[in-house]
Structure formats: C-alpha cells, structure tokens
Design a protein around this motif. Structure first.
Motif, PDB file in Angstrom:
ATOM      1  N   ARG A  65       0.816  -1.212   0.000  1.00 13.12           N
ATOM      2  CA  ARG A  65       0.000   0.000   0.000  1.00 13.12           C
ATOM      3  C   ARG A  65       0.850   1.263   0.000  1.00 13.12           C
ATOM      4  NH1 ARG A  65      -3.884  -2.241   4.645  1.00 13.12           N
ATOM      5  NH2 ARG A  65      -1.869  -3.071   5.268  1.00 13.12           N
TER       6      ARG A  65
ATOM      7  N   PHE B 115      -7.122  -8.972  -1.411  1.00 17.01           N
ATOM      8  CA  PHE B 115      -6.834  -7.772  -0.620  1.00 17.01           C
ATOM      9  C   PHE B 115      -6.193  -8.082   0.725  1.00 17.01           C
ATOM     10  CE2 PHE B 115      -9.501  -6.076  -3.793  1.00 17.01           C
ATOM     11  CZ  PHE B 115      -9.285  -4.715  -3.813  1.00 17.01           C
ATOM     12  N   TYR B 116      -5.561  -7.068   1.298  1.00 18.36           N
ATOM     13  CA  TYR B 116      -5.128  -7.157   2.689  1.00 18.36           C
ATOM     14  C   TYR B 116      -6.381  -7.348   3.537  1.00 18.36           C
ATOM     15  CZ  TYR B 116      -0.328  -5.479   2.013  1.00 18.36           C
ATOM     16  OH  TYR B 116       0.982  -5.362   1.660  1.00 18.36           O
TER      17      TYR B 116
ATOM     18  N   GLU C  66      -8.416  -4.402   4.587  1.00 17.31           N
ATOM     19  CA  GLU C  66      -9.018  -3.574   3.533  1.00 17.31           C
ATOM     20  C   GLU C  66     -10.463  -4.002   3.278  1.00 17.31           C
ATOM     21  OE1 GLU C  66      -7.650  -0.974   1.710  1.00 17.31           O
ATOM     22  OE2 GLU C  66      -5.920  -1.065   3.041  1.00 17.31           O
TER      23      GLU C  66
ATOM     24  N   ALA D 206     -13.165  -1.325   2.908  1.00 15.27           N
ATOM     25  CA  ALA D 206     -13.128  -0.581   1.648  1.00 15.27           C
ATOM     26  C   ALA D 206     -13.740  -1.421   0.519  1.00 15.27           C
ATOM     27  CB  ALA D 206     -11.693  -0.211   1.307  1.00 15.27           C
TER      28      ALA D 206
ATOM     29  N   SER E  21      -4.988  -3.090  -2.625  1.00 18.08           N
ATOM     30  CA  SER E  21      -5.736  -2.003  -2.011  1.00 18.08           C
ATOM     31  C   SER E  21      -6.367  -1.197  -3.142  1.00 18.08           C
ATOM     32  CB  SER E  21      -4.809  -1.126  -1.161  1.00 18.08           C
ATOM     33  OG  SER E  21      -3.731  -0.677  -1.939  1.00 18.08           O
TER      34      SER E  21
END
Lengths: 183, 141
Positions: free
Chosen positions: B34, B102-103, B106, B109, B138
């Motif tokens: 990120r 994704f992380y 995250e 989001a 991200s």
C-alpha cells in the motif's frame, strides 16, 4: 409399452444435463506450516483455484507459488528463491478424483467425508497422493476442506543442514476452498 | 590508546553492527504494498491480452511488480469467516479475468464497492493461473 420406451429414452438423454454440475472458486486458501519448535514458518495463499465435477468426481486445485504470503520478508525470499524456485516452477497443481462420490449428496446440506486420490505436482515433481477431507454442502456452495502432510524430500526440496533445526522435514498443508456452482 | 585496544573496539563495533543488521533483516516484514508507488499502470483488458499473447514476456514485465489495474468489477467475494476479500475484474475475455486478493484490513473498503463499476486496484502481480492474480491489494480509486 411404446410410451414407456420413449419416456425411458428421454430420461436417458436428459440425464447428463441433470447430473453435470460443476463447482468452482478462484479465491480459495491454501496454507502450509513447515516450522519447528525453534521457529514458525507459515505461508498463506488466498487465490487458490479449485474446480470439481459433481457427476464425474474429477477435481483440480491450482496455486501460484509466488502468491504465498509470509510474516517475514526474508522467509518469503528464501521460500521463492532457494526452496521452491518459483521462477522456474511457478505453479503447484493437484489433479485427481473423488473416490467416494456416491457417499456425497450435493442436494442435501451437511458435512461429508471425502476421499481424494490423484497426482500432486510441487516444485516440478509429480507424485501420487491420497488424502481424506471434507465437503460442507450449503445450498449451492460446497466448501472443500483438507489437511495433509507432505515430505519435502519427495518433491526434491533441499533443506541445507545449517537450517535443518528450523525447517521441518515435512510440511502440513491446509486447503479451504469455498466453491460456488457454475451455471 | 594501545593498538590492540583499537583493534578490539573496531572488531566489537563490526560485530555489533553485523548482529544489528542481521537482527533487522531477520525481523523485517514483507514490504507494505500500500505504501509503494506502482511500477506500471494498465487496464485489466490490456493485462490479460499481454498474458494471453506471450506469457513469458508478460511474466518478465509484470511478475513481482506492483501494478495499478483499472477495470470493471465482475464479482466481489467476501468471506466473513476468514476475513478475506477479493475482487474479480472483467477483462473482456470470458475465460480469464484479474483476481485481486486484498489485505485483510481492507475488507471495509471492498465492502463499499459494487459490481459493474470501474475501479483502480493496486497490488503485486504473482502470475497467471486461469486469471492473472494480484496479491496484497488495495483500492486506489
């Protein structure tokens, strides 16, 4: 009698389309543990592909070796460069069959024990394996779960003697793939 | 100061910094993608086209690189039991897409995204299976 014949033929012709049901995912997880009491070594891959056919029992898993995540940068580097040589052997694939398919009812929710047999390819080496797992049927989702051990030497993964108290001779592999029906 | 003392101090300093560097490297976490600037920016269509036409060349160009990919969201997968979130970007090719994992933190989001909208995702390219896969993702835009 003639009607019965026609019904039988129609039924016979329709059967494949009834039975052919495929499930798949591209976002399954495969993790492994190869640490010892001295050090934890864990890798996690969150983009495993799994596809299986509920009528024939064919099942396949595939992962990208570079997709494993680690807690330490050095561990990740050693895993890719020294042990798995991921530039040369970018994928790991299992191709096999569910051998107790008749014991699984995909129409009824529940947890079923599954026996799988096939060829596992890691680090460019193909070996026949057989393992037990579970299918959790939840409507149109089937979660495939398995846990088994491999011997690193079987797949020509060499561990230098300098670090042999840190790296186990075997790796414990966990698979968890939530498959959706393919329409 | 006698020479042997200087040598001793010199050696202990080297040993100390050596050990500190070793300790630092040993405990170093993988880079937080990120915080990295993308090396390349592409569209999902272009990325799949590149891998389909010449996988070896595409590997050289994209593998292990942080890339920003623009595309239309085909699917969003959120597994609440593992806290895992993935977004699948449409590529115009029905047989392959771009899978972005994704992380875990995250997920909030990702929940705000919706299918059919355009998004730009940053992540590390790990190669092609059926789809081209991005890791440590991200949302940029």
């Amino acid at each position: 009698m003639k009607n019965l014949m026609i019904i039988a033929v129609v039924f016979f012709l329709l059967q494949p389309s009834f039975a052919q049901k495929r499930y798949f995912t591209k976002t399954g997880t495969v993790s492994f543990r190869a640490g010892t009491a001295v050090e934890d070594i864990d890798g996690l891959n969150k983009s495993a592909t799994c596809v299986f056919d509920a009528s024939s029992g064919d099942i396949q898993f595939a992962i990208l070796i570079k997709g494993f995540e680690f807690k330490s940068a050095l561990m990740m580097e050693h895993f890719n460069e020294n042990y798995m040589e991921s530039d040369k052997f970018s994928k790991s694939i299992f191709k096999g069959k569910i051998i107790n398919l008749d014991k699984i009812n995909f129409l009824k929710d529940g947890t079923y024990p599954v026996k799988v047999k096939g060829i596992l390819e890691i680090h460019g080496v193909k070996k026949e394996v057989e393992t037990n797992g579970q299918f959790k049927v939840l409507g149109e989702t089937v979660i495939a779960i398995a846990e088994f051990e491999i011997v690193l030497e079987d797949y020509a993964i060499a561990v230098p003697s300098l670090v042999k108290d840190k790296i186990s001779k075997t790796a414990r592999i966990k698979v968890n793939c939530s498959n959706s029906i393919l329409k | 100061m006698p020479t042997w003392k200087k040598i001793l101090i010199g050696f202990s300093l080297i040993a100390f910094f050596g050990a500190a560097a070793g300790y630092y490297l040993y405990n170093k976490k993988p880079a937080d993608v990120r915080r990295l600037q993308p090396d390349l920016s592409v569209t999902a269509n272009f990325l799949i086209l590149a891998f389909n036409s010449d996988e070896a060349a595409a590997n050289l160009k994209y593998l292990d690189k942080v890339i920003a990919v623009k595309g239309i969201i085909a699917d969003i997968k959120i597994d609440s039991s593992t806290g895992q979130a993935s977004v699948i970007l449409d590529s115009g090719d029905p047989l392959s897409a771009v899978t972005c994992s994704f992380y875990n933190d995250e997920i909030g989001a990702v929940q705000k995204l919706s299918k059919g909208t355009e998004v730009v995702i940053k992540g590390k390219c790990t190669g092609k299976l059926m789809d081209v896969v991005l890791n440590n993702c991200s949302i940029i835009q």
